[in-house]
Design a protein around this motif. Structure first.
Motif, mmCIF file in Angstrom:
data_model
loop_
_atom_site.group_PDB
_atom_site.id
_atom_site.type_symbol
_atom_site.label_atom_id
_atom_site.label_comp_id
_atom_site.label_asym_id
_atom_site.label_seq_id
_atom_site.Cartn_x
_atom_site.Cartn_y
_atom_site.Cartn_z
ATOM 1 N N LEU A 33 0.835 -1.209 0.000
ATOM 2 C CA LEU A 33 0.000 0.000 0.000
ATOM 3 C C LEU A 33 0.874 1.266 0.000
ATOM 4 N N CYS A 34 1.990 1.214 0.722
ATOM 5 C CA CYS A 34 2.904 2.375 0.738
ATOM 6 C C CYS A 34 3.507 2.603 -0.641
ATOM 7 N N PHE A 35 3.908 1.527 -1.310
ATOM 8 C CA PHE A 35 4.454 1.665 -2.659
ATOM 9 C C PHE A 35 3.381 2.156 -3.627
ATOM 10 N N LEU A 36 2.143 1.714 -3.421
ATOM 11 C CA LEU A 36 1.046 2.197 -4.260
ATOM 12 C C LEU A 36 0.844 3.700 -4.060
ATOM 13 N N ALA A 37 0.896 4.154 -2.808
ATOM 14 C CA ALA A 37 0.762 5.585 -2.535
ATOM 15 C C ALA A 37 1.926 6.368 -3.142
ATOM 16 N N LEU A 38 3.131 5.795 -3.078
ATOM 17 C CA LEU A 38 4.292 6.459 -3.686
ATOM 18 C C LEU A 38 4.122 6.575 -5.186
ATOM 19 N N ARG A 39 3.585 5.531 -5.797
ATOM 20 C CA ARG A 39 3.380 5.558 -7.252
ATOM 21 C C ARG A 39 2.318 6.598 -7.619
ATOM 22 N N LEU B 252 0.399 -21.502 2.315
ATOM 23 C CA LEU B 252 -0.427 -20.519 1.607
ATOM 24 C C LEU B 252 -0.043 -19.097 2.004
ATOM 25 N N LEU B 253 0.221 -18.893 3.307
ATOM 26 C CA LEU B 253 0.613 -17.565 3.772
ATOM 27 C C LEU B 253 1.967 -17.156 3.186
ATOM 28 N N VAL B 254 2.904 -18.101 3.112
ATOM 29 C CA VAL B 254 4.208 -17.803 2.508
ATOM 30 C C VAL B 254 4.038 -17.439 1.034
ATOM 31 N N GLY B 255 3.181 -18.181 0.324
ATOM 32 C CA GLY B 255 2.918 -17.871 -1.073
ATOM 33 C C GLY B 255 2.315 -16.491 -1.254
ATOM 34 N N LEU B 256 1.421 -16.097 -0.347
ATOM 35 C CA LEU B 256 0.817 -14.766 -0.429
ATOM 36 C C LEU B 256 1.848 -13.673 -0.159
ATOM 37 N N VAL B 257 2.762 -13.926 0.795
ATOM 38 C CA VAL B 257 3.815 -12.946 1.074
ATOM 39 C C VAL B 257 4.702 -12.752 -0.161
ATOM 40 N N ILE B 258 5.072 -13.851 -0.808
ATOM 41 C CA ILE B 258 5.898 -13.753 -2.020
ATOM 42 C C ILE B 258 5.147 -13.005 -3.115
ATOM 43 N N THR B 259 3.847 -13.256 -3.229
ATOM 44 C CA THR B 259 3.041 -12.555 -4.226
ATOM 45 C C THR B 259 3.012 -11.055 -3.955
ATOM 46 N N LEU B 260 2.851 -10.676 -2.686
ATOM 47 C CA LEU B 260 2.846 -9.256 -2.341
ATOM 48 C C LEU B 260 4.203 -8.617 -2.621
ATOM 49 N N ARG B 261 5.281 -9.372 -2.412
ATOM 50 C CA ARG B 261 6.607 -8.840 -2.733
ATOM 51 C C ARG B 261 6.729 -8.547 -4.221
ATOM 52 N N ILE B 262 6.296 -9.501 -5.047
ATOM 53 C CA ILE B 262 6.388 -9.308 -6.498
ATOM 54 C C ILE B 262 5.540 -8.125 -6.937
ATOM 55 N N ALA B 263 4.320 -8.020 -6.389
ATOM 56 C CA ALA B 263 3.445 -6.906 -6.747
ATOM 57 C C ALA B 263 4.051 -5.572 -6.314
ATOM 58 N N ALA B 264 4.677 -5.539 -5.122
ATOM 59 C CA ALA B 264 5.298 -4.304 -4.643
ATOM 60 C C ALA B 264 6.451 -3.886 -5.544
ATOM 61 N N LEU B 265 7.259 -4.851 -5.972
ATOM 62 C CA LEU B 265 8.382 -4.527 -6.856
ATOM 63 C C LEU B 265 7.893 -4.063 -8.221
ATOM 64 N N MET B 266 6.784 -4.631 -8.699
ATOM 65 C CA MET B 266 6.224 -4.181 -9.973
ATOM 66 C C MET B 266 5.774 -2.732 -9.900
ATOM 67 N N LEU C 46 7.152 -0.499 -7.741
ATOM 68 C CA LEU C 46 8.266 0.358 -7.358
ATOM 69 C C LEU C 46 9.293 0.556 -8.467
ATOM 70 N N LEU C 47 9.744 -0.530 -9.084
ATOM 71 C CA LEU C 47 10.899 -0.464 -9.970
ATOM 72 C C LEU C 47 10.714 0.473 -11.170
ATOM 73 N N PRO C 48 9.536 0.508 -11.830
ATOM 74 C CA PRO C 48 9.414 1.429 -12.973
ATOM 75 C C PRO C 48 9.477 2.902 -12.612
ATOM 76 N N ILE C 49 9.354 3.247 -11.317
ATOM 77 C CA ILE C 49 9.343 4.651 -10.924
ATOM 78 C C ILE C 49 10.653 5.331 -11.306
ATOM 79 N N LEU C 50 11.780 4.624 -11.154
ATOM 80 C CA LEU C 50 13.083 5.223 -11.460
ATOM 81 C C LEU C 50 13.163 5.660 -12.913
ATOM 82 N N VAL C 51 12.718 4.795 -13.820
ATOM 83 C CA VAL C 51 12.819 5.106 -15.252
ATOM 84 C C VAL C 51 11.787 6.143 -15.663
ATOM 85 N N LEU C 52 10.587 6.056 -15.097
ATOM 86 C CA LEU C 52 9.499 6.915 -15.537
ATOM 87 C C LEU C 52 9.548 8.316 -14.930
#
Length: 243
Positions: free
Chosen positions: A38-44, A91-105, A107-113
């Motif tokens: 949610l913090c990364f979403l607000a930053l975006r 299942l909880l570990v899988g959800l945590v990994i999913t949230l990590r991937i979504a957060a990086l998606m 965050l990372l384009p912000i530098l280029v854009l």
């Protein structure tokens, strides 16, 4: 578009975004991972970066994310089963990994854009990186939006020919159709790389060990405040993650 991220020194963004990425990998509890997303979403949103590209990346990564969640749910961490047995912990570990991937998606384009290619190269060079390596990194990062646009053009061309597999086809048919998307992308990437190499050789790029810069950059108060805010934010997230 203009935002506070656009006005920051490129060195600040080059350092802070990898640090935030490392923070996303350190966090391993579901509530904190969701809060970080949610913090990364607000930053975006505050950076005024469009979300159309995020949707495109999520569609490309949907199969990978689903597979990760399924495998983590089937096998609990530290245990091995001959037969699959779904566990809540997995299942909880899988959800945590999913949230990590979504957060990086998000965050990372912000530098280029939010940073022009020239300023990105200048920032990397001011951090001590050779200007030739800086150009290669910047050119690679800025190729991603071009590949995305080219992929959309290829899919639009296929739709005009009556091929609508990527929209309404089954999963198996989509897998079969991906070579028709990947091969033109690879050929286009090779053609662009060849043209860029010819243009750089024609301008004697890299002939000198150092080069001069038209613009100069300087760290300001907003940059130091950004580093301070990151330290407070990271400390708070790590505290919540631990306790």
């Amino acid at each position: 578009m203009d935002s506070f991220l656009h006005r920051l020194d490129p060195r600040t963004k080059i350092l802070l975004i990898p640090m935030l990425s490392i923070l996303a990998f350190i966090i391993d509890t579901l509530p904190v991972a969701a809060a970080l997303l949610l913090c990364f979403l607000a930053l975006r949103v505050s950076a005024k970066v469009p979300f159309s590209r995020v949707k495109f990346y999520f569609r490309l990564m949907s199969f990978v994310i689903g597979f990760i969640v399924l495998m983590q749910a089937a096998f609990a961490p530290g245990e091995t089963y001959i037969l699959w047995r779904f566990t809540l912990e997995g299942l909880l570990v899988g959800l945590v990994i999913t949230l990590r991937i979504a957060a990086l998606m998000l965050l990372l384009p912000i530098l280029v854009l939010t940073t022009s290619p020239y300023m990105l190269i200048l920032g990397l060079s001011r951090l001590g990186l050779d200007y030739r390596a800086s150009f290669i990194i910047s050119a690679t990062l800025n190729m991603v939006p071009l590949f995305e646009e080219e992929a959309r053009n290829i899919m639009d061309a296929q739709k005009l020919r009556g091929v609508k597999v990527f929209e309404s086809g089954s999963f198996i048919n989509k897998l079969k159709a991906y070579p028709s998307l990947a091969i033109p992308l690879m050929l286009g990437a090779m053609r662009r790389a060849q043209l860029a190499g010819i243009a750089m050789d024609a301008r004697a790029f890299g002939a000198y060990k150092t080069r001069t810069w038209l613009l100069q950059i300087k760290m300001r108060g907003a940059d130091y405040l950004s580093f301070a805010a990151f330290c407070i934010f990271a400390a708070g997230m790590l505290f919540l993650n631990a306790f």
